[in-house]
Structure formats: structure tokens, C-alpha cells
Design an enzyme around this catalytic site. Structure first.
Site, PDB file in Angstrom:
ATOM      1  N   LYS A 198     -43.716  60.115 -14.700  1.00 40.73           N
ATOM      2  CA  LYS A 198     -43.467  58.847 -14.008  1.00 40.73           C
ATOM      3  C   LYS A 198     -41.719  58.915 -14.122  1.00 40.73           C
ATOM      4  O   LYS A 198     -41.075  58.394 -14.635  1.00 40.73           O
ATOM      5  CB  LYS A 198     -43.872  57.551 -14.571  1.00 40.73           C
ATOM      6  CG  LYS A 198     -44.044  56.627 -13.250  1.00 40.73           C
ATOM      7  CD  LYS A 198     -42.714  56.046 -12.456  1.00 40.73           C
ATOM      8  CE  LYS A 198     -42.133  55.165 -13.400  1.00 40.73           C
ATOM      9  NZ  LYS A 198     -40.712  54.688 -12.416  1.00 40.73           N
ATOM     10  N   SER A 251     -35.098  51.892 -21.703  1.00 45.82           N
ATOM     11  CA  SER A 251     -34.576  50.639 -22.099  1.00 45.82           C
ATOM     12  C   SER A 251     -35.341  50.089 -23.568  1.00 45.82           C
ATOM     13  O   SER A 251     -36.525  50.292 -23.536  1.00 45.82           O
ATOM     14  CB  SER A 251     -34.310  49.678 -21.244  1.00 45.82           C
ATOM     15  OG  SER A 251     -35.666  49.121 -20.832  1.00 45.82           O
ATOM     16  N   GLU A 272     -37.427  56.666 -26.773  1.00 41.85           N
ATOM     17  CA  GLU A 272     -36.222  57.048 -26.832  1.00 41.85           C
ATOM     18  C   GLU A 272     -35.528  56.054 -26.169  1.00 41.85           C
ATOM     19  O   GLU A 272     -35.599  55.795 -24.917  1.00 41.85           O
ATOM     20  CB  GLU A 272     -35.989  58.352 -26.249  1.00 41.85           C
ATOM     21  CG  GLU A 272     -36.628  59.610 -26.631  1.00 41.85           C
ATOM     22  CD  GLU A 272     -36.139  60.234 -27.817  1.00 41.85           C
ATOM     23  OE1 GLU A 272     -34.733  59.846 -28.310  1.00 41.85           O
ATOM     24  OE2 GLU A 272     -36.646  61.403 -28.355  1.00 41.85           O
ATOM     25  N   CYS A 306     -27.622  57.334 -23.088  1.00 38.78           N
ATOM     26  CA  CYS A 306     -27.996  56.555 -24.012  1.00 38.78           C
ATOM     27  C   CYS A 306     -27.284  57.027 -25.274  1.00 38.78           C
ATOM     28  O   CYS A 306     -27.064  55.960 -26.259  1.00 38.78           O
ATOM     29  CB  CYS A 306     -29.600  57.031 -24.314  1.00 38.78           C
ATOM     30  SG  CYS A 306     -29.718  58.768 -24.545  1.00 38.78           S
ATOM     31  N   GLU A 403     -25.572  47.401 -24.883  1.00 35.82           N
ATOM     32  CA  GLU A 403     -25.571  48.712 -24.136  1.00 35.82           C
ATOM     33  C   GLU A 403     -25.072  48.464 -22.702  1.00 35.82           C
ATOM     34  O   GLU A 403     -25.508  47.670 -21.919  1.00 35.82           O
ATOM     35  CB  GLU A 403     -26.819  49.381 -24.142  1.00 35.82           C
ATOM     36  CG  GLU A 403     -26.640  50.992 -23.634  1.00 35.82           C
ATOM     37  CD  GLU A 403     -27.852  51.434 -23.825  1.00 35.82           C
ATOM     38  OE1 GLU A 403     -29.028  50.857 -23.238  1.00 35.82           O
ATOM     39  OE2 GLU A 403     -27.919  52.631 -23.963  1.00 35.82           O
TER      40      GLU A 403
END
Ligand code: NAP
Ligand code: MG
Length: 496
Positions: A198, A251, A272, A306, A403
Site C-alpha cells: 500500500k 508515523s 518503522e 525519519c 517530529e
């Protein structure tokens, strides 16, 4: 010293760049169709309910293509196709034949690398220099690396019998669209699994070009299925009872929801997630190299990384000099058209992300932080944000803790090694960290104490398929790359 420019132009740098002629990589080398379907069982098809979504070009803000918006029925069809492909052949295929297919994918990506690079920059906004020199070659490298493992799993996992898990559901983000697809697909296939992938809704096009390559490589239908769509398709994949493994990159918020959803099942999971990487510079560091490392650590891919080094920690004695040189270096970064070969900082991936980044910086300024941005014109259309340096932080501000996922660097200082490590670890994340110092013993000392899955020394953002990547704490668990990454797609039994 410049602060934030109020509009898009400025006397000094704006004029210096005024007669600049861009050197554009040709968009004519890619064909972008008006409409794309899902790829299930080797066939392209519309979503069962006919819904679509529009992917936008961040560099211009204009619509690019309509892409099928997959839902639960489509995920169901894709999982069924992946199961059939697994049972009917892929699982039992001689490992060297599996390897042959994966090598083919790697070579075809290399053959069509320019096309992939241009499409990645158009659909996602990253500078062509990065998609050309980093994303696409690394994606091919991941397939090469894992093709090599496919018939050597018994050496990768000594003393163990290694079995594929079955059907892997893989959900990826928009910051490295093809590269994240490669990180997911290559190990899954090498280990004998089939896949439902996806892609992110803002960057589906390179995954769909990859589907062409998969067909060209003659992979059996159903081994790789691609369900484009939004979070709804991702959620349907996670809750599908027919998957044996979920691999998610995205996220922390969504990652936590997925973990809750799968609690109590035996579905294997790797996450992750986000990061807030500390980039620590000691006063003995080679200063020019460190400044380059800092710039790369946060402005690479507009900071949509990230593992970005988004929190700069500088030793007090060196702070003034480093920040002076850093500002000067930032002034030279060219923010511009993604397809321009001279662009250093491309477009922000979406209007929504641009809004989030802006809100972080406005809030920091309102809280009394100092915000530095180089002046100079931004492109007149599309989603752009200036490289940004935020100083004068207390440490409790949202921008210092959360973040941002944009070209925004916060700065704090420290006096001692202990204080550096304590500040670096004062986060709920634990993905990456970097250390700049001439002292090898200090690197080893700090690396042992930093809560981070990856620690770079006198370097930053170095990625390689041989080296396992992943987080600790709220940055997730599981590894991608290296031998460790393989084991995430295998069921291991001690050899009798
Ligand atoms: P996100 O919203 O979590 O989305 C990631 C993927 O999950 C997208 O494909 C998304 O679809 C899908 N998704 C959304 N809601 C879902 C749900 N409820 N269930 C299942 N799937 C769902 O993350 P993002 O904002 O796009 O990506 C940025 C984040 O990814 C950052 O936090 C970044 O740190 C992290 N990231 C981590 C790594 C790593 O290796 N650790 C690498 C890259 C990025 P839509 O796109 O349609 O929303
Ligand atoms: Mg797009």
C-alpha cells in the site's frame, strides 16, 4: 543577520540568483497517464467501488493523475491473489529461481532509472539530484542485495531451518516512495513471501511504474499486488485476517494503532516510525565537514526523513562558530524546482505538510525562539519552505520535542559529554543519532549510551542494504536491511 523574510523576494540573494537559468531534467522521458488502477493478480483494475484519488505535483501544486482508491474489497482481492500465488508456486520455487526474478527487478530498475528518478521528483517533490543519485540507485541496490540472499538463507540463519511467513501486507510513507517499496518488497520476496503493498496516497506513481517492471520481469501474477489508496486501504490491510505479517513505515501515531489492532494475534509485525534524531557536535570536530553533515542531516529530502538529524546539539565553545558557518552554508542552498539539477531543497510533499511545518515554526517564534531563514526568492507556485534554523530554545517547546518532518533544525548547546548524551536521549523517539568528534574513544562511549537504532560517526544519513536500519522506543521495532532484516520475513526453526 537575516531573520524571516516577509515575502518571496529579497535584495541580496534574490538579485544574485536573478539571472539564474535552471537546468531541467526532461519530464518528457516519463509518460504519466490520466488514470491508474490497482494491480492485483497481475491485472490492472479499478477500485471495486470505482473511487479514485488525485495525486498532485508538489513542485507546481497541479494535479498529475487519478489513481484508484482501494478499499476493503480490493484489499481482500489482493490478499487472496497473494495467497494463491504463495500456495501455487512462489513458496515452493527453487530459491535460485526466486533470486533470478529479484535480480531481474534490480536490473530493470537500473535500466529505467532515469524514468523512475524523474517520476519520483514530479510526484513527490524531491530534488532530481537526490532521486537520481540516492533513491533510485539505492532501491536497485536493495533488490540486488536481497536477490543474493534468496538462495543463501541457510547461511544467513546458521543452524536454523528458514520458512517464509506467507502473505506480507506492507504499508509505506511518501518520503522515499520507491526506496521504501524496495526495502519492503526485496526481503519479503527473497524469503519466499508474497506481498500486498500500500503506497502513500500522495506518491503512488513510482510504485505503479514498478508494477510495470514487475510484469516485464515476468514475476508470477499475485506475487506483488499494489493497492493504492489512503489510510482506509492501509487499515483494511492491517485488519485482514489473511495476512501473516504487517510491515509498516509511517508515523508513530498510526504505528501505535496498528500495534493495538494486532495485539493478541500471531501476525508478525515490524514498525518503522518517526524520529527526532540528535546530531551532536563536539568542539574538536572537523568544523567544515560537520557543517556539511548537519546540512545533509536536516535538509536532505526537505527534512522529510525519519532519521533526520533534526536536533543539533553543539558543544558550547564551538557553538558560535558552527552556527555562523551553518547560516552561511544555508544561504547557499538553492530551494527550487525539483527537476532542476541544481536544486538542493525541493518541494514539500503536500500542502498539508507545508501547513504543519509552518505552524511549528510560527509557534516557536511566538514562544520567543529565534528563527533564521535565508532570504531569496521561492518558486512562485507549488509547496516550498525555506531551510530554517531555530535557536534560543528552552527544550520544552513543541518544535524541540515533536517530529517536524520538514527542513527545520533546532539548536541547543551542551558543556560535557554526559550532558550531550542526556539531552540526546531526552526524547520518546530512538531512531538515529550522529556524533562529530576527532576522538574515537568518545564515539564509542557515546554510541553505547545513545538510545538510537542507528548511530553515525562523522557522517549522517548513510544508508546501505547491508546495514540493518530501525528504531527503539517510539521509533518502532524490527530491522530492515542486513541479515536482521531477513529474519523479519522468516519463520525459523532449529535444524534437526
Ligand atoms: P502515516 O500517516 O502514518 O502514513 C504512512 C502510511 O500509512 C501511508 O501509506 C498511509 O496512507 C498509511 N496509513 C494512514 N493511516 C493508516 C491506518 N489507520 N492504518 C494503516 N495505514 C494507514 O505517516 P506519514 O505522515 O505519511 O509519513 C511520515 C511519517 O513516517 C513520519 O513520522 C516519519 O518519521 C515516518 N517514517 C519512518 C521511517 C522509518 O523507517 N522509521 C521512514 C519514513 C517515514 P496515506 O498516505 O494515504 O495516509
Ligand atoms: Mg503526488
Amino acid at each position: 543577520m537575516a531573520t524571516r523574510p516577509s515575502d518571496g523576494t529579497n535584495q541580496s540573494l534574490g538579485e544574485a540568483f536573478a539571472d539564474y537559468v535552471p537546468s531541467l531534467e526532461g519530464r518528457d522521458i516519463v509518460t504519466i497517464r490520466e488514470r491508474y488502477g490497482l494491480v492485483i493478480d497481475g491485472q490492472e483494475r479499478e477500485a471495486a467501488d470505482g473511487r479514485t484519488l488525485t495525486t498532485i505535483e508538489p513542485g507546481s501544486g497541479a494535479p498529475l493523475a487519478e489513481v484508484a482508491r482501494g478499499g476493503a474489497a480490493d484489499v481482500d482481492a489482493a490478499v487472496a491473489a497473494a495467497r494463491r500465488a504463495f500456495d501455487d508456486g512462489w513458496r515452493g520455487l527453487a530459491p535460485r529461481v526466486r533470486a533470478k526474478y529479484i535480480f531481474r527487478l534490480a536490473r530493470l530498475i537500473q535500466d529505467r532509472a532515469r524514468e523512475f528518478a524523474v517520476l519520483e521528483s514530479i510526484d513527490g517533490g524531491k530534488p532530481i539530484r537526490e532521486s537520481r543519485d540516492i533513491d533510485i540507485p539505492l532501491a536497485a541496490a536493495h533488490f540486488f542485495h536481497h536477490a543474493g540472499w534468496a538462495d543463501k538463507l541457510e547461511y544467513a540463519m546458521p543452524g536454523m531451518d528458514a520458512h517464509p511467513l506467507g502473505v506480507a501486507g506492507q504499508i509505506i510513507p511518501w518520503n522515499f516512495p520507491l526506496l521504501m517499496a524496495a526495502w519492503k518488497l526485496a526481503p519479503a520476496l527473497a524469503c519466499g513471501n508474497t506481498v500486498v503493498l500500500k503506497p502513500a496516497e500522495t506518491t503512488p506513481l513510482t510504485a505503479l511504474l514498478l508494477a510495470e517492471v514487475v510484469a516485464e520481469a515476468d514475476l508470477p501474477p499475485g506475487v506483488i499486488n499494489i493497492v493504492t489508496g489512503d489510510g482506509e486501504a492501509g487499515a483494511a490491510l492491517v485488519s485482514h485476517p489473511g495476512v501473516d505479517k504487517i510491515a509498516f513505515t509511517g508515523s508513530t501515531t498510526v504505528g501505535k494503532a496498528i500495534r493495538r489492532e494486532l495485539a493478541g494475534t500471531d501476525i508478525r509485525l515490524t514498525l518503522e516510525l518517526g524520529g527526532k534524531g540528535a546530531h551532536i557536535v563536539f568542539d574538536d570536530a572537523a568544523i567544515d565537514q560537520a557543517v556539511e553533515g548537519i546540512v545533509d542531516g536536516i535538509f536532505f529530502n526537505q527534512g522529510h526523513v525519519c532519521c533526520a538529524g533534526s536536533r543539533l546539539l553543539v558543544q558550547e565553545g564551538a557553538a558560535d562558530e558552527i552556527l555562523r558557518r551553518l547560516r552561511r552554508r544555508m544561504d547557499l542552498l538553492r530551494v527550487g524546482e525539483p527537476l532542476d539539477k541544481n536544486t538542493d531543497v525541493g518541494a514539500i510533499n503536500s500542502e498539508a505538510q507545508l501547513g504543519r511545518i509552518g505552524a511549528f515554526v510560527d509557534e516557536a517564534e511566538a514562544e520567543g525562539c529565534e528563527v533564521y531563514q535565508p532570504l531569496g526568492a521561492l518558486p512562485g507556485q507549488g509547496f516550498f519552505f525555506r531551510p530554517t534554523l531555530v535557536t534560543g530554545l528552552g527544550g520544552s517547546e513543541r518544535i524541540a520535542r515533536e517530529e517536524v518532518f520538514g527542513p527545520v533544525l533546532t539548536v541547543q548547546t551542551f558543556r560535557t559529554e554526559d550532558e550531550a548524551v542526556a539531552k540526546a536521549n531526552a526524547t520518546r523517539y530512538g531512531l538515529s543519532a550522529g556524533i562529530w568528534t576527532e576522538k574515537g574513544s568518545r564515539i564509542l562511549w557515546a554510541a553505547e549510551r545513545l538510545h538510537a537504532g542507528v548511530v553515525w560517526a562523522n557522517a549522517f544519513n548513510q544508508l546501505d542494504p547491508v546495514s540493518p536500519f530501525g528504531g527503539v522506543r517510539e521509533s518502532g521495532f524490527g530491522r530492515e536491511g542486513g541479515r536482521q532484516g531477513l529474519s523479519e520475513y522468516l519463520r525459523l526453526e532449529p535444524r534437526a
